[in-house]
Design an enzyme around this catalytic site. Sequence first.
Site, PDB file in Angstrom:
ATOM      1  N   SER A   1       0.800  -1.116  -0.009  1.00  0.00           N
ATOM      2  CA  SER A   1       0.021  -0.081   0.031  1.00  0.00           C
ATOM      3  C   SER A   1       0.721   1.438  -0.032  1.00  0.00           C
ATOM      4  O   SER A   1       1.747   1.318   0.862  1.00  0.00           O
ATOM      5  CB  SER A   1      -0.902   0.029   1.125  1.00  0.00           C
ATOM      6  OG  SER A   1      -1.494   1.208   1.485  1.00  0.00           O
TER       7      SER A   1
ATOM      8  N   ALA B   1       4.347   4.268   2.931  1.00  0.00           N
ATOM      9  CA  ALA B   1       3.897   2.790   2.222  1.00  0.00           C
ATOM     10  C   ALA B   1       4.129   1.806   3.208  1.00  0.00           C
ATOM     11  O   ALA B   1       4.775   1.878   4.506  1.00  0.00           O
ATOM     12  CB  ALA B   1       4.930   2.443   1.094  1.00  0.00           C
ATOM     13  N   LYS B   2       3.672   0.436   2.902  1.00  0.00           N
ATOM     14  CA  LYS B   2       3.820  -0.550   3.702  1.00  0.00           C
ATOM     15  C   LYS B   2       3.405  -1.874   3.057  1.00  0.00           C
ATOM     16  O   LYS B   2       2.438  -1.805   2.047  1.00  0.00           O
ATOM     17  CB  LYS B   2       2.868  -0.715   5.096  1.00  0.00           C
ATOM     18  CG  LYS B   2       3.373  -1.413   6.119  1.00  0.00           C
ATOM     19  CD  LYS B   2       4.590  -0.768   6.954  1.00  0.00           C
ATOM     20  CE  LYS B   2       5.079  -1.396   8.247  1.00  0.00           C
ATOM     21  NZ  LYS B   2       5.749  -0.658   8.883  1.00  0.00           N
ATOM     22  N   GLY B   3       3.970  -2.967   3.359  1.00  0.00           N
ATOM     23  CA  GLY B   3       3.527  -3.960   2.568  1.00  0.00           C
ATOM     24  C   GLY B   3       3.678  -5.354   3.316  1.00  0.00           C
ATOM     25  O   GLY B   3       4.081  -5.331   4.727  1.00  0.00           O
TER      26      GLY B   3
END
Length: 417
Positions: free
Chosen positions: A62, A107-109
């Site tokens: 994201s 962001a992050k995943g």
Amino acid sequence: MSTGMQKTQYDMAVEQFQKAADIMKLDPNVQEILRKPRRILSINFPVKMDDGRILLYSGFRSQHNNALGPYKGGIRFHPNVTIDEVKALSMWMTWKCAVAGIPFGGAKGGVTVNPKGLSKPELERLSRTFFSMISEIVGPFRDIPAPDVYTDSQTMAWFMDEYSKNDRNNPFAVVTGKPLIIGGSLGRDSATGRGVSVSVEEAARHLKMNLKNCTCAIQGWGNVGSWAHKFVEEAGVKVVAVSDSKGGAHKHSGLPYHEVLAHKQKTGNVLNFPGSQPITNEELLELDVDILIPAALEDVITANNAKKIKAKLVAEGANGPTAPEADDILFRNKVTLVPDILANSGGVSTSYLEWVQNLQHLYWSAEEVDHRLKAIMVNAFAEVWKTTQKHNVDMRTGAYIYAIGKVTDAMKIRGWV
Ligand code: NAD
């Protein structure tokens, strides 16, 4: 709310944002943009197991906002990873980078997987495939991942190597938190815990608390919690309780860092530390201590237990350990809470220092990195404290107002609104 009556982390993240946006009377057009991530990549990808079976895993990246610079944020491997969690974490990263004053967006995943159930070759195949599938949206100047829960420097080494199959220039700067030998930074391992300790020291200075007379409880003796223990102890604090997933240990006379480390190395956890009383993770939060550092999981301080928190100062090592209702209760009870987006921003700040070293191909000593990290944290703390006092709000709201203000200025000057 997305799932029945249960609030998701994303609901929480939006609620926190809205609270600050209302106080700031934030331009509705800006609110419209900031409430949702700009892009979410959701993938299902096959991984071959050692026994020949193919299993399909779900993963997400994201990207919330990149007004202040390239997207930045960790990747977690955990069975509870959901798209909502990743969205929330990406939003928090936008604020965290803005608070720290580093030129990144949020962001992050994550991959929904229990990595402990995989062999090392299975984990490597999963890591490489996931990274190859998100490669179209990451890059040293686009989006720079890092480790998070159950990913580490080895995972980052596989990620970077996978990426280098298409970009043959040894693109060290595509991920941070790498092993030293391939572009990692000295000081990265201890950075988040060091930053938590700097937050505690700065808060104590403003609150006129003498750290040499203070006791502390730390929930979660992992990377963040254990380093925070070392550094707050060096600042004079007596740590009297620590815990991990197996439970906790409480000792009035104190739990010296090096002894806890030796015990954990020997037994695998902090339970049964010599001379200590066993304590549950719930009891630890409510102990009569001066400082509380939640450094394990989300949502552990809630409307149910917030009124029982006796610490005067809470520094959030973990991401999202406090529910919004609990924030209000703590504020009413005059508990100072240094929010995650400030207290644990030492990790991403040192990631930034790693990225800078990669780009300039010049590597700094541990002292240089620690010195720069401290300067970033002290400055961030001062800005957030000032905003908090100005608006007479809790520190989380103050940090949000400060961060949202910076992101808004960048969006306006870029002409997005
Ligand atoms: P870690 O895996 O190294 O440590 C987590 C610790 O929590 C372990 O000791 C584990 O035993 C303990 N734990 C697990 N379940 C628990 C439970 N139910 N009760 C109490 N303890 C429990 O992870 P970490 O890197 O230290 O991350 C911890 C938190 O800090 C996470 O919220 C993470 O997102 C956040 N964080 C980490 C960094 C970083 O640089 N590592 C940076 C910013 C934020």
